[in-house]
Design an enzyme around this catalytic site. Structure first.
Site, mmCIF file in Angstrom:
data_model
loop_
_atom_site.group_PDB
_atom_site.id
_atom_site.type_symbol
_atom_site.label_atom_id
_atom_site.label_comp_id
_atom_site.label_asym_id
_atom_site.label_seq_id
_atom_site.Cartn_x
_atom_site.Cartn_y
_atom_site.Cartn_z
ATOM 1 N N ASP A 1 18.049 -40.157 -41.556
ATOM 2 C CA ASP A 1 17.359 -39.182 -40.698
ATOM 3 C C ASP A 1 18.370 -38.574 -39.726
ATOM 4 O OD1 ASP A 1 15.769 -37.724 -39.024
ATOM 5 O OD2 ASP A 1 14.472 -39.364 -38.406
ATOM 6 N N LYS B 1 8.578 -48.545 -35.883
ATOM 7 C CA LYS B 1 9.819 -48.294 -35.154
ATOM 8 C C LYS B 1 10.446 -49.639 -34.786
ATOM 9 C CE LYS B 1 9.857 -43.757 -34.911
ATOM 10 N NZ LYS B 1 10.941 -42.967 -35.550
ATOM 11 N N LYS C 1 13.290 -32.578 -41.222
ATOM 12 C CA LYS C 1 12.407 -32.230 -40.107
ATOM 13 C C LYS C 1 12.737 -30.813 -39.690
ATOM 14 C CE LYS C 1 12.340 -36.874 -38.146
ATOM 15 N NZ LYS C 1 12.880 -37.730 -37.075
ATOM 16 N N ASP D 1 11.794 -47.875 -39.347
ATOM 17 C CA ASP D 1 12.747 -46.859 -38.889
ATOM 18 C C ASP D 1 13.459 -47.387 -37.650
ATOM 19 O OD1 ASP D 1 14.172 -44.645 -38.147
ATOM 20 O OD2 ASP D 1 12.441 -43.343 -37.803
HETATM 21 MG MG LIG Z 1 13.389 -41.304 -38.196
#
Ligand SMILES: [Mg+2]
EC number: 5.1.1.-
Length: 358
Positions: free
Chosen positions: A245, A164, A269, A192
């Site tokens: 995303d 992250k 997701k 990400d």
């Molecule tokens: Mg993501």
């Protein structure tokens, strides 16, 4: 009465302590405030579902999720669960801004149906496979945290690390990546940013990594969801695949990304889009020749097992970011996915997602 009619829908808070705050560029929840769903069919079969609202990503909360579920309960009771796709499509229209609430209901419905027909969800989704190789996340933090996290992930036998970034400056994130590379030599590295960089920042991050000799295999959501042009600009210029995303919540989003060249791949997701909408996104992404990642919010083993059934059963996924169950410190479930090193497997599940309440 037909045995697969829905006779009852119940939901309650499911508060799960984490092993560490799940820090990303936009927030750092210290607990997963999820929702447990129980859906009963006329023959007595009970299906379990989980909603995992992640406020920092979608704005949904546990309270808004419970409210959204309550608003559709009466309309669902009396419907036949066999029509799970039309029911999912109806939910998508009825609750456009509550994807995790939809997902919790869809999962409970599919679990009940799977148990009724003695069929594992992976078979219901297509039967392409039963297992996946996952990555594990290094959450946002300082250099010491990055080093310790990388060592712990490697010790688990996981060979892909998703880092992250975007909470610090690109230069500071590059230094974290260098440390992670040193602690996990040979591991595949994803980054990400959760939309935390500007285009210039994302370019600085990529060129910094190149200068430091750190190979990056995937760069997820470098800039904010609203910066469609920035996503396209980076996708045109980057040698590292760019994955959308936050920019890919709906079928319409994936169509736009495909048309505008806004990403090389998309992260699907279940909590972000719901189950039926995710199926459509999978089809559209493949039609555009985009890569596919299966990801999660902060799900326990219940929804994570369902995600493994979905991704393995459908097939065609290039990346599986299905690690959030590893961040849940305590829960009261048994069964579901089996995790050994970086391999998650649902091949032993006989019916539904295979997760039971203790
Ligand atoms: Mg993501």
């Amino acid at each position: 009465m037909h045995p697969t009619l829905i006779t009852e829908l119940r939901f309650e808070p499911l508060n799960l302590p984490l092993t560490e705050p799940f820090a990303i560029a936009t927030g750092a929840p210290e607990r997963a405030d999820n929702v447990l769903v129980r859906l009963t069919l006329a023959d007595g079969t009970v299906g379990l579902g989980e909603a995992a609202p992640f406020t920092a990503v979608s704005g949904e909360t546990q309270a808004s999720t419970l409210e959204a579920m309550a608003s559709v309960r009466d309309a669902l009771v009396g419907r036949d669960a066999s029509g799970w796709r039309p029911i999912g499509a109806w939910l998508t229209e009825a609750l456009p801004r509550a994807p995790s609430a939809r997902c919790g209901i869809e999962l409970a419905l599919l679990d009940a149906l799977g148990r009724h027909h003695r069929m594992p969800l992976a078979t219901l989704f297509g039967g392409a496979g039963r297992a996946l190789d996952i990555d594990m996340t290094v959450t946002a933090g300082d250099e010491a945290h990055a080093a310790a996290s990388a060592r712990a992930i490697v010790a688990r036998g996981i060979r892909t690390l998703k880092v992250k970034v975007g909470a610090l400056t690109p230069e500071e994130d590059v230094r974290r990546m260098v440390i992670i590379r040193r602690e996990a030599p040979g591991a595949r590295l994803f980054a990400d940013a959760n939309g935390g960089y500007t285009v210039a920042g994302a370019r600085a991050f990529l060129s910094g990594l190149e200068a430091a000799g750190v190979p990056l295999a995937l760069f997820e959501q470098p800039v904010s969801r609203e910066d469609w042009e920035g996503m396209a600009e980076l996708t045109r210029a980057s040698r590292v695949p760019i994955c959308a995303d936050e920019s890919a919540r709906t079928v319409a989003d994936v169509v736009r990304l495909g048309r505008e060249g806004g990403a090389h791949g998309v992260n699907l997701k279940l909590m972000k889009s719901g189950v039926v909408e995710s199926l459509a996104m999978w089809n559209v992404a493949r039609a555009f020749g985009m890569e596919l990642m299966m990801g999660g919010m902060l799900e326990s083993t219940l929804a994570m097992s369902s995600a493994v059934h979905f991704a393995a059963g459908l097939g065609g996924f290039d990346y599986a970011d299905l690690d959030t169950h590893l961040f849940i410190r305590e829960h009261s479930f048994r069964g579901g996915l089996r995790c050994e090193g970086g391999r998650v497997d649902v091949g032993h599940v006989q019916a539904g997602h295979g997760v039971e309440l203790e």
